[in-house]
Design a protein around this motif. Structure first.
Motif, PDB file in Angstrom:
ATOM      1  N   ILE A  45       1.160  -2.658  -2.112  1.00  0.00           N
ATOM      2  CA  ILE A  45       1.531  -2.154  -0.941  1.00  0.00           C
ATOM      3  C   ILE A  45       1.906  -0.691  -1.295  1.00  0.00           C
ATOM      4  O   ILE A  45       1.578   0.275  -0.278  1.00  0.00           O
ATOM      5  CB  ILE A  45       2.722  -2.859  -0.293  1.00  0.00           C
ATOM      6  CG1 ILE A  45       2.490  -4.384  -0.170  1.00  0.00           C
ATOM      7  CG2 ILE A  45       3.243  -2.348   1.041  1.00  0.00           C
ATOM      8  CD1 ILE A  45       1.344  -4.837   0.663  1.00  0.00           C
ATOM      9  N   ILE A  84       5.568  -5.040   5.649  1.00  0.00           N
ATOM     10  CA  ILE A  84       6.079  -5.525   4.562  1.00  0.00           C
ATOM     11  C   ILE A  84       7.287  -4.697   3.704  1.00  0.00           C
ATOM     12  O   ILE A  84       8.128  -5.515   3.223  1.00  0.00           O
ATOM     13  CB  ILE A  84       4.669  -5.945   3.350  1.00  0.00           C
ATOM     14  CG1 ILE A  84       3.830  -6.986   4.164  1.00  0.00           C
ATOM     15  CG2 ILE A  84       5.114  -6.360   2.236  1.00  0.00           C
ATOM     16  CD1 ILE A  84       2.599  -7.083   3.194  1.00  0.00           C
ATOM     17  N   TRP A  85       6.731  -3.384   3.612  1.00  0.00           N
ATOM     18  CA  TRP A  85       7.753  -2.545   2.963  1.00  0.00           C
ATOM     19  C   TRP A  85       8.927  -2.562   3.440  1.00  0.00           C
ATOM     20  O   TRP A  85      10.245  -2.643   2.903  1.00  0.00           O
ATOM     21  CB  TRP A  85       7.221  -1.218   3.300  1.00  0.00           C
ATOM     22  CG  TRP A  85       7.933   0.218   2.687  1.00  0.00           C
ATOM     23  CD1 TRP A  85       8.888   0.811   3.739  1.00  0.00           C
ATOM     24  CD2 TRP A  85       7.847   0.952   1.479  1.00  0.00           C
ATOM     25  NE1 TRP A  85       9.254   1.661   2.931  1.00  0.00           N
ATOM     26  CE2 TRP A  85       8.711   1.914   1.754  1.00  0.00           C
ATOM     27  CE3 TRP A  85       7.347   0.626   0.426  1.00  0.00           C
ATOM     28  CZ2 TRP A  85       8.894   2.752   0.631  1.00  0.00           C
ATOM     29  CZ3 TRP A  85       7.301   1.215  -0.597  1.00  0.00           C
ATOM     30  CH2 TRP A  85       8.028   2.545  -0.578  1.00  0.00           C
ATOM     31  N   VAL A 137      10.617  -6.695   3.246  1.00  0.00           N
ATOM     32  CA  VAL A 137      11.073  -7.317   1.978  1.00  0.00           C
ATOM     33  C   VAL A 137      12.604  -7.269   1.614  1.00  0.00           C
ATOM     34  O   VAL A 137      13.348  -8.200   1.306  1.00  0.00           O
ATOM     35  CB  VAL A 137      10.351  -6.586   0.847  1.00  0.00           C
ATOM     36  CG1 VAL A 137      10.971  -7.287  -0.721  1.00  0.00           C
ATOM     37  CG2 VAL A 137       8.726  -7.217   0.841  1.00  0.00           C
ATOM     38  N   GLY A 149      13.385   2.562   2.193  1.00  0.00           N
ATOM     39  CA  GLY A 149      12.631   3.127   0.929  1.00  0.00           C
ATOM     40  C   GLY A 149      13.290   4.205   0.222  1.00  0.00           C
ATOM     41  O   GLY A 149      13.012   4.513  -1.025  1.00  0.00           O
TER      42      GLY A 149
END
Lengths: 243, 339
Positions: free
Chosen positions: A78, A122-123, A126, A239
């Motif tokens: 990813i 997805i990032w 999670v 992130g």
């Protein structure tokens, strides 16, 4: 931009910039009449909603699986998706979609926009799944639910904020997408960014029309940003900062 | 510990704290768990299969996403890599001809446009990211106090980031317009001579950097603000007790503590700045001449205007290596400084 879109061409090119002018809806009539912006808006909407929906469909189970089973190799893929310049995929796709007669269809655009949406979802998701205690699933499974049932009925409702964050931004990324659209759209599937860009190709730039077009494309985003700012901030800073 | 690029999968580093626990809900009693959504009957067939599905969940759940990634990303990457060793013009009917590393050799060896594009890409990225970081951190520190309207400020900051780049480009075109634009009007009010902005080869790239700074400084600010709220209190109290001036506190306490978050923000920003396309293409198409032609613009022109697919593919592989290398180097810089 907003102000300029209500000015006559003569008022726009007057220097110094004037704040006193007779407002006109002329440019909006142009944009929605002569240039069929409603049609482009519809295209943008279908593609953004479609790519977001399918990204969620594929992304949520994958994010859950990465979080629960520590599939860090998958997460690495990813990351690479974030780093590779988009055009790298665009060349093979263009060749492939040309062969399959898929250029200028919603299918090719939705698929290409998922390249941005899916890794992003997805990032963001999670860490959301990681933050939910395992006991929740276990309790559900003790009650006779399957693991997949527990995921659907217990976990998904709890990750609401995360789903909202990631899907709003996935939608916005698709709405704003220009590069893929330049190559993959045609007469039938032209999206708003391309329509706005096409205003430039006339010899004398129609500034009023251009600004009206820019307003039309920005207003939906503006509304989304005002309504859901908390979620968007969470997504955009994802992130970088996690306690 | 903040993390951005490296190991964001909750790997061996240990469990991460909840990013944001679910708010405003009370955790429910276990025996109500199954009655959260009235889906009982629908999922009866799932339950029948439940044994098999549950045993293989770790493979079944990621499978669709993985299939997409393989078909839409891995395969195209491999294909582009192969294509980069061929000479192929899509406009001709002849099939690709194998030329080995000739494309790479010509790009790295004699192509003036290529070396110029590499230089401009780094010039744009470094200038933009440095300006955005300095401004962004400064604004975040200034905003970091209880004040009214903080949410309003945050919302305003959000707009440049989510605004459609094409529309942003159009508005800045009007701002930069030499005769009717606001930019030169403001300069004249300040008694300064007008500039050509995008029309001049020397000013085009800095003008584009300015747009990028306007668009992305807020992201750095928001990330730093988020990091500031998560800082421990003790070092600040210690600084207060030691009688440090506000400036000393910022320099020796706040900034070192923020360093990982700032570097993470810079890394994310640099990766995207290297790949900037929309703004540059909509405003200058790489011009005037090649004055604002970065790697992304050059590869787009090669591929989709000249249809030299082989050469464009080779260029993209080099470009990918550059972005990946930059990302790796920047993620090394994430280790907090040994105090």
């Amino acid at each position: 931009m907003g102000v300029s879109s209500f000015k006559q061409q003569a008022d726009i090119i007057r220097t110094p910039p004037t704040w006193v002018f007779r407002p006109t809806l002329l440019h909006y009539r142009e944009v929605f009449g002569q240039y069929q912006f409603v049609h482009f808006m519809w295209n943008s909407l279908v593609i953004a909603a479609g790519s977001t929906f399918f990204s969620l469909l594929l992304g949520l189970p994958a994010a859950y699986s990465i979080a629960r089973f520590r599939q860090s190799k998958l997460a690495l893929v990813i990351l690479v998706a974030r780093i590779v310049p988009g055009i790298t995929f665009l060349i093979p796709w263009f060749i492939l979609f040309s062969r399959l007669r898929l250029v200028d269809t919603y299918t090719s655009l939705i698929l290409s926009h998922m390249l941005v949406g899916l890794p992003f979802i997805i990032w963001v998701m999670v860490p959301f799944f990681e933050s939910l205690p395992k006991e929740l699933e276990e309790a559900a499974m003790v009650d006779g639910s399957t693991r997949s049932g527990a995921f659907l009925r217990v976990l998904l409702p709890l990750t609401g904020p995360g789903i909202l964050t990631s899907s709003i931004l996935s939608f916005v990324f698709s709405w704003n997408n220009f590069m893929f659209a330049v190559v993959l759209t045609g007469a039938r599937t032209r999206t708003l960014p391309i329509a706005v860009f096409n205003f430039l190709s006339y010899s004398e730039i129609n500034w009023g029309g251009l600004m009206a077009a820019a307003v039309v494309i920005t207003v939906p985003i503006l509304v989304i940003a005002l309504v859901a700012q908390r979620y968007i901030i969470a997504g955009l800073t994802a992130g970088a900062v996690k306690g | 510990m903040p993390r951005g690029l490296a190991g964001d999968a909750g790997d061996a580093v240990g469990r991460r704290q909840p990013a944001r626990a679910f708010s405003g809900r009370t955790p429910f009693e276990p025996h109500h768990v199954c009655s959260v959504l009235p889906l009982g009957r629908t999922w009866r067939w799932v339950r029948l299969r439940g044994g098999w599905l549950d045993r293989n969940l770790r493979y079944v759940f990621p499978l669709p996403a993985l299939a997409f990634i393989v078909v839409m990303m891995v395969f195209p990457l491999v294909y582009t890599l192969r294509l980069s060793c061929t000479e192929w013009s899509m406009s001709s009917m002849s099939p690709p001809a194998w030329v080995g590393v000739a494309n790479y050799a010509s790009l790295l060896g004699s192509d003036q446009r290529f070396s110029g594009a590499v230089w401009r890409t780094f010039y744009f990225t470094v200038l933009a990211v440095v300006l955005e970081t300095v401004l962004g951190v400064a604004i975040a520190l200034a905003l970091n106090r209880d004040m009214r309207g903080k949410n309003l400020v945050k919302t305003i900051f959000l707009l440049p980031m989510v605004a459609t780049p094409v529309a942003v480009g159009m508005v800045w075109l009007l701002i930069y317009e030499p005769t009717i634009g606001i930019a030169n009007y403001l300069l004249s009010v300040l008694g300064l001579p007008p500039l050509h902005w995008l029309a001049s080869p020397r000013q085009a790239l800095p003008s584009l950097v300015l747009v990028d700074v306007w668009q992305w400084t807020p992201m750095i600010t928001l990330i730093v603000l988020a990091a500031l709220t998560a800082l421990p209190r003790d070092p600040f109290e210690a600084a207060l007790v030691d009688g440090a001036t506000p400036w000393q506190t910022v320099r020796h306490v706040t900034l070192p503590l923020l360093q990982p978050a700032i570097v993470a923000a810079m890394t994310l920003r640099a990766i995207d700045a290297l790949k900037t396309f929309d703004i540059i293409y909509t405003m200058t198409q790489g011009g005037p001449g090649f004055a604002s032609e970065t790697l992304n613009i050059y590869s787009f022109v090669l591929g989709f205007q000249y249809f030299q697919m082989g050469k464009a593919s080779a260029l993209l592989m080099i470009f990918f290596a550059i972005v990946l290398g930059s990302a790796i180097i920047l993620s090394w810089a994430r280790r907090p400084v040994e105090a």
